[in-house]
Design an enzyme around this catalytic site. Structure first.
Site, PDB file in Angstrom:
ATOM      1  CG  ASP A  36      -1.853   1.096   1.369  1.00 22.05           C
ATOM      2  OD1 ASP A  36      -1.798   2.034   0.562  1.00 22.05           O
ATOM      3  OD2 ASP A  36      -2.694   1.051   2.300  1.00 22.05           O
TER       4      ASP A  36
ATOM      5  CG  HIS B  56      -3.085  -0.108  -3.391  1.00 23.62           C
ATOM      6  ND1 HIS B  56      -3.470   0.893  -2.542  1.00 23.62           N
ATOM      7  CD2 HIS B  56      -3.095  -1.246  -2.651  1.00 23.62           C
ATOM      8  CE1 HIS B  56      -3.712   0.389  -1.336  1.00 23.62           C
ATOM      9  NE2 HIS B  56      -3.474  -0.902  -1.371  1.00 23.62           N
TER      10      HIS B  56
END
Length: 299
Positions: A89, A116
């Protein structure tokens, strides 16, 4: 022992191939290197490293207080103990587009297979909370383009764009953003907090690249099964906080038992055994290695 036999580049290549398989890839969340080893032992497809979990493990809420250095270093520790690909992340990328390019380079050097980026504005919020603020689509597009420039180190590193637009702007705007992010270079879309099967289907129909589903407990949506997500056409699912919640739940129960009874004896069924831990960490392999080096005689 010590390191997996696969290089980071091989993990990234294998992940790309797995995405073409047509099956749903399951990536449980890992909050420690040891958990990553267990995820692989149990036969999952990959490891997910949650920004929320990394924040929580440091004692912080998930509002963007961690730094790139903290996340990248911990990501390496968690990823290196397994031959599975690890996705991390990247929150909002830790700054402006140029910072995002550096973020991608750091993650590649740390052995990650992809990350992401999200279109929230700082201070960010967990995707299943209300009152999130988003950056404009143009600002997110700039970050995605910057991220793709960071892939010069390895083109197999996967750029995933997360949009939190469903909660604040509605499904149609979320789909518009997703399409624009794909045009900018995103190779997978992570649509956060979709409400029901119809919305999952609508996103799948509208977007041409692979899709990621987030199955987090106590959130806004239903916890779909692997088969249900496959039937909806999704390519990857993450269970970001599951292992941390399991660990903390058992830890709290065990501490309550010690406090109330004066001993941990009744908590033993909650625990991994000594032998299970030794097996997971290849204790005997290290012992044999030592013996092969040190058990010799001089002539």
């Amino acid at each position: 022992m010590l390191f997996p036999t696969l290089t980071a580049a091989e993990k990234r290549k294998n992940f790309r191939e797995a995405l073409k398989s047509g099956k749903l890839l399951q990536f449980p969340g890992s909050f420690s290197p040891l958990v990553s080893m267990l995820i692989e032992k149990k036969g999952f497809d990959g490891v997910y490293i949650s920004g929320s979990v990394l924040s929580n493990d440091l004692g912080y809420p998930d509002i963007g207080l961690t730094t790139l250095t903290e996340v990248a270093q911990r990501g390496r520790q968690i990823a290196r103990t397994t031959s599975l690909p690890a996705i991390i992340d990247a929150d909002t990328g830790w700054g402006e587009p140029m910072n995002v390019t550096r973020t991608i380079q750091e993650f590649i050097e740390m052995g990650l297979a992809g990350c992401h980026l999200e279109d929230q504005m700082n201070p960010k919020r967990c995707g299943h909370l209300d009152n999130k603020s988003l950056v404009g689509p143009d600002d997110m597009i700039k970050k995605i383009k910057a991220a793709t420039r960071g892939k010069a180190l390895d083109s197999n590193f996967l750029i995933i764009a997360r949009t939190d637009a469903r909660a604040s702007e509605g499904l149609e705007k979320a789909i518009e953003r997703a399409k624009a992010y794909v045009d900018a270079g995103a190779e997978m879309i992570f649509p956060e907090a979709l409400q029901d099967e119809k919305e999952f289907e609508a996103m799948r129909k509208a977007v041409s690249v692979p899709l990621l589903a987030n199955m987090t407990e106590f959130g806004k949506g239903k916890l779909y099964t692997k088969t249900e997500l496959e039937n909806l056409g999704y390519n990857m699912v993450i269970y970001p906080v599951t292992t941390l919640r399991l660990a903390m739940g058992s830890a709290e129960k065990g501490l309550d038992i010690i406090k109330s009874t004066g001993s941990q004896a009744e908590a033993l069924p909650l625990m991994q055994t000594r032998q299970q831990l030794y097996d997971l960490t290849s204790y005997e392999d290290y012992n044999q290695f030592d013996q092969s080096i040190f058990n010799f005689k001089l002539k």
